[in-house]
Design a protein around this motif. Structure first.
Motif, mmCIF file in Angstrom:
data_model
loop_
_atom_site.group_PDB
_atom_site.id
_atom_site.type_symbol
_atom_site.label_atom_id
_atom_site.label_comp_id
_atom_site.label_asym_id
_atom_site.label_seq_id
_atom_site.Cartn_x
_atom_site.Cartn_y
_atom_site.Cartn_z
ATOM 1 N N SER B 322 25.005 35.072 30.936
ATOM 2 C CA SER B 322 25.601 36.280 31.477
ATOM 3 C C SER B 322 26.850 36.662 30.684
ATOM 4 O O SER B 322 27.136 37.839 30.485
ATOM 5 N N TYR B 323 27.583 35.644 30.194
ATOM 6 C CA TYR B 323 28.792 35.918 29.417
ATOM 7 C C TYR B 323 28.449 36.644 28.113
ATOM 8 O O TYR B 323 29.057 37.668 27.789
ATOM 9 N N MET B 326 27.369 40.213 28.965
ATOM 10 C CA MET B 326 28.438 41.099 29.405
ATOM 11 C C MET B 326 29.415 41.413 28.291
ATOM 12 O O MET B 326 29.920 42.537 28.193
ATOM 13 N N LEU B 334 37.493 40.070 30.000
ATOM 14 C CA LEU B 334 36.956 40.426 31.312
ATOM 15 C C LEU B 334 35.644 39.687 31.562
ATOM 16 O O LEU B 334 35.427 39.124 32.641
ATOM 17 N N ALA B 335 34.807 39.682 30.526
ATOM 18 C CA ALA B 335 33.534 38.957 30.648
ATOM 19 C C ALA B 335 33.800 37.484 30.927
ATOM 20 O O ALA B 335 33.115 36.854 31.734
ATOM 21 N N LEU B 337 36.519 36.193 32.377
ATOM 22 C CA LEU B 337 37.049 36.038 33.738
ATOM 23 C C LEU B 337 35.907 36.055 34.759
ATOM 24 O O LEU B 337 35.811 35.188 35.622
ATOM 25 N N ILE B 338 35.018 37.056 34.583
ATOM 26 C CA ILE B 338 33.919 37.182 35.542
ATOM 27 C C ILE B 338 33.004 35.959 35.496
ATOM 28 O O ILE B 338 32.641 35.396 36.527
ATOM 29 N N ASN B 339 32.670 35.539 34.275
ATOM 30 C CA ASN B 339 31.683 34.469 34.157
ATOM 31 C C ASN B 339 32.280 33.069 34.199
ATOM 32 O O ASN B 339 31.916 32.256 35.036
ATOM 33 N N MET B 342 34.864 33.410 37.770
ATOM 34 C CA MET B 342 34.306 33.610 39.099
ATOM 35 C C MET B 342 32.862 33.135 39.271
ATOM 36 O O MET B 342 32.532 32.507 40.277
ATOM 37 N N LEU B 343 32.016 33.428 38.287
ATOM 38 C CA LEU B 343 30.618 33.005 38.431
ATOM 39 C C LEU B 343 30.526 31.477 38.488
ATOM 40 O O LEU B 343 29.777 30.911 39.278
ATOM 41 N N ALA B 523 39.249 32.022 39.744
ATOM 42 C CA ALA B 523 39.801 33.027 38.840
ATOM 43 C C ALA B 523 41.199 32.620 38.367
ATOM 44 O O ALA B 523 41.548 32.781 37.195
ATOM 45 N N TRP B 526 40.959 29.879 35.857
ATOM 46 C CA TRP B 526 40.500 30.466 34.599
ATOM 47 C C TRP B 526 41.694 31.041 33.846
ATOM 48 O O TRP B 526 41.859 30.837 32.646
#
Lengths: 143, 660
Positions: B322-323, B326, B334-335, B337-339, B342-343, B523, B526
């Motif tokens: 996913s990273y 994205m 941002l990618a 942080l999200i992956n 949070m993921l 998060a 991270w």
């Protein structure tokens, strides 16, 4: 005597619940009231708490709480050996049952002589000789 | 339409609730207390009925939160009908609460649950009971769904019934009516009930009425003393006796015993399960098997989830895939942080789930079968020494699996202080994740004495829990105000439906509430591990690395190397991650083994044993207590113990020159 002084297998009739406030009210709401019959079922492996049977259900009380409850030791008539004279202390049943027992001369305060324990049980009261079923004799508490 | 379910504990109230509402239920807390509030909707003939499950209580005095909730709900919300669920096989005791409810409201339906079991003990004349009480009486067998339809119809057709009044003896009745008249003059509703409670010395009611009219309170005080003089007993015993004789009379009027004596299944089971010598060993064996079961079943699910999110042996996981996807259309940070934040956090929450769900399964089984009460009976004398009642042993034991369900399980403790004590002690029990880390580290650092090392840590934690429990219960968390009266209900086979609803409720609650906190914390971690932008994740150049080098001089007092400190930071997130971090930093087991002296390694493990609970546990502690200060104190307690033990061990070890 205190409830905590009864041994497993023994029965008591509650005379009084001592103490005030929470402990007192909690015990009352569980049905630990004067007049109730209580049986000591077993002691926990480590000696405390103790399991009791009361009104057909089972509860566990710590010794400290059980010492607030004052009882008289009683015995179900069904456990009385042949040839013994006893006095009726309590009859556990509804109006009908108590009336039936009354017709045989079994009433609170009356003397009963156990002629033969088993089976069936034969007793002598002031009204004569009667046979009693085990289930009935189990609900009559004597001393 | 508003319906409230009331009843004693162990009457199958929740089974009836589940049967009425199905999965359409909402679980929360009653305001201000940690007593669970369950509500849900039920559609009857196209009409929507809102059902509230009131907490199980034995009476309606004002002494426990459960009793107050039940009472105040009926007084304030004025439900359209109260459904009193009684265990028909234990009718006499259950009817006591019924008499109290009857004094409070005539809008009442009586449910004789477990009717099949009851019929083995006595013949209940339901028809006669209806005649005497003048209210709907519905026999049910909740677990088989029998009688539920009749109950639904009875709810829909309910109205103000005309049940008999609970009559007190003449000399009490006269005094009740004196107060009642006074209250009516002042326009109080439910005047009779308030009059009885005033006479009965009910603290809550006295406070309420007293704030409006002192005179009535004084009058009732006077009348109460008169009654106590007449009966030569305290008012509570007098009033309770009257209610019990109503219950007793009613019971004998409608129930004819079939067979007195005889050995029941419960008798037989108790003979073994609470046996003088075998009882406790059997309990330990049951818990051992339960844990074996949990870990055996959970392990493949955990590995699978971990593989899906994080991949293995070069196979990329969801996070990496996913990273890279994205980062093709959004800024790399941002990618990441999200992956990576949070993921991965979500992954960590989900990998917790199998263990948590299975531990709840065990807990529900213990509770619903009736064995939990026996555990309390067996262990009470030991637990009493550390300020807990017998049931307190269960959360502590579950803690060895995972502290999260263990802390949620402290709800079985009714006393608020005992519950807090139990929550405070729980994180000190090494959970499955920490045991896994210790097993790994002891094997690496002490290949010849691994078992002894692991054993020593377990024993230490148990000793610390005991000592702290003893100290806390004697000082800051002084024990119970209520006596420990425990009902030992008959053993019952739990139903699959009941257990799965219970398990799902708890797990879903954790996922929803704690999940958000954990993902948030992920998060933040991270942020520290990935910034400043461009450094290698979690390396010495990242903020975490900098913080670790900053703390390094301090760490030396506790035998902690900078890398150990980094791993502890990540361990805050989930304890098992400590191993992964050390792997990433050193590359192989052999390299890890060389990175610390045995003395440092053991000090590190001592630190890891006690320092802060992981994010999931903290989120749960906060959620269960809603108390920030308390949650903070639990963290401080952890660090204090960690520092104390690792400092003492490392200092003494260094002075003696052992293992350096």
């Amino acid at each position: 005597m205190k409830l905590s002084e009864l041994n497993p297998g023994e029965y008591g009739i509650i005379k009084e619940v001592l103490g005030r406030g929470t402990v007192h009210r909690r015990l009352l709401s569980m049905g630990l009231l004067p007049g109730a019959i209580i049986r000591v079922v077993r002691t926990s492996p480590l000696g405390d708490p103790v399991e009791y049977e009361l009104r057909g259900f089972f509860i566990s009380l710590r010794k400290q709480e059980a010492s607030y409850i004052i009882v008289d030791r009683v015995v179900p008539l069904s456990m009385i050996p042949s040839g013994t004279d006893v006095q009726v202390i309590f009859i556990d049943g509804g109006v009908g049952f108590i009336r039936n027992m009354g017709t045989m001369g079994i009433a609170v305060g009356k003397k009963v002589h156990v002629t033969k324990r088993c089976c069936p049980m034969i007793i002598r009261t002031e009204l004569g000789d009667f046979t009693l079923g085990r289930g009935m004799a189990y609900r009559i508490f004597v001393r | 339409m508003l319906v409230a379910l009331a009843g004693n504990p162990n009457t199958g109230k929740s089974t009836i609730f589940n049967a009425l509402t199905g999965m359409k239920q909402h679980v929360g807390n009653w305001p201000g207390v940690t007593v669970e509030k369950k509500e849900g909707d039920c559609i009857i003939n196209g009409k929507k009925v809102h059902v509230v499950d009131l907490p199980g209580t034995y009476s309606l005095s004002a002494y426990s939160p459960e009793e107050l909730i039940t009472r105040n709900f009926i007084l304030e919300e004025n439900p359209d009908v109260i459904v009193d669920i009684v265990d028909a096989s234990n009718l006499e005791r259950n009817l006591y609460l019924f008499t109290e409810l009857l004094e409070l409201t005539p809008k009442i339906i009586l449910v004789l649950n477990m009717f099949d079991e009851a019929q083995k003990k006595y013949n209940i004349d339901v028809h006669k009971m209806r005649q005497i009480l003048g209210i709907p009486i519905i026999p049910t067998v909740g677990i088989k769904g029998k009688g539920i339809e009749s109950l639904k119809q009875a709810i829909l057709n309910s109205k103000k019934f005309t049940p008999p009044k609970i009559e007190y003896p003449e000399d009490i009745e006269r005094r009740i009516s004196i107060i009642e008249k006074k209250l009516r003059k002042e326009n109080f509703e439910r005047a009779r009930w308030y009059a009885i409670k005033l006479l009965e010395n009910d603290a809550e009611v006295i406070k309420k009425i007293g704030s409006q009219n002192r005179e009535i309170v004084h009058l009732s005080e006077h009348l109460r003393h008169e009654i106590e003089d007449i009966y030569g007993d305290d008012i509570e015993s007098v009033m309770a006796s009257v209610r019990y004789s109503f219950a007793h009379g009613l019971f004998h009027e409608v129930a004819a015993p079939i067979n007195v004596g005889g050995v029941t299944i419960t008798d037989m089971l108790d003979h073994v399960l609470t046996h003088k010598y075998f009882g406790i060993p059997i309990f330990i064996a049951i818990m051992y098997l339960a844990f074996q079961f949990v870990f055996l079943v959970a392990a493949p699910f955990q590995d699978g989830l971990d593989f899906i999110f994080n991949g293995k042996n070069g196979v990329p996981g969801l996070v990496d895939i996913s990273y890279s996807w994205m980062s093709s259309f959004m800024p790399a940070w941002l990618a990441s942080l999200i992956n990576h934040g949070m993921l991965r956090g979500l992954g960590a929450v989900l990998t917790f789930m199998p263990v948590i769900m299975l531990l709840f399964l065990i807990l529900s089984f213990l509770e619903d079968s009736g064995y939990l009460a026996r555990v309390a009976f067996l262990m009470d004398s030991i637990m009493k020494k550390m300020g807990l009642e017998g049931r307190g042993v269960i959360p502590l034991m579950l803690g060895f699996g995972c502290n999260v369900p263990a802390i949620m399980a402290t709800r079985t403790l009714k006393d608020e202080n005992e519950r807090k004590l139990s929550i405070a002690l729980n994180p000190l029990i090494p959970c499955g994740a920490r045991i896994q880390v210790f097993a790994f580290l002891s094997y690496i650092f002490f290949p010849h004495n691994a078992a002894v090392v692991l054993w020593s840590l377990l024993m230490l934690s148990i000793a610390v829990v005991f000592v702290l429990g003893f100290v806390y219960s004697k000082t800051v968390l002084k024990g119970r105000t209520e006596p420990f009266v425990l009902e030992l209900p008959p053993y019952r086979m739990p139903t699959l439906k009941g257990i799965s609803i219970h398990m799902w409720e708890k797990s879903e609650g954790f996922l929803r509430k704690a999940g958000t906190i954990i993902i948030g914390a992920a998060a933040i971690i991270w942020f520290f591990a990935a910034l400043p932008w461009g450094v290698e994740y979690g390396s010495e150049q990242s903020y975490i690395g900098m913080l670790a080098s900053f703390l390094a001089p301090l760490g030396t007092h506790f035998g902690l190397t900078p890398d150990a400190i980094i791993s502890l930071f990540f361990g805050f997130f989930a304890k098992e991650v400590v191993i992964d971090v050390l792997y990433v930093l050193y590359g192989s087991k052999e390299a890890i083994a060389l990175a610390m002296s045995p003395l440092q390694a053991y000090s590190f493990m001592l630190f890891l044993l006690f320092y802060t609970p992981c994010v999931a546990t903290l989120a749960t502690i906060y959620d269960e207590t809603k108390n920030k200060k308390f949650t903070l104190l639990v963290i401080l307690q952890g660090f204090a113990l960690a520092m104390l033990f690792s400092f003492a061990f490392y200092t003494i070890g260094s002075l003696m020159g052992v293992g350096t």
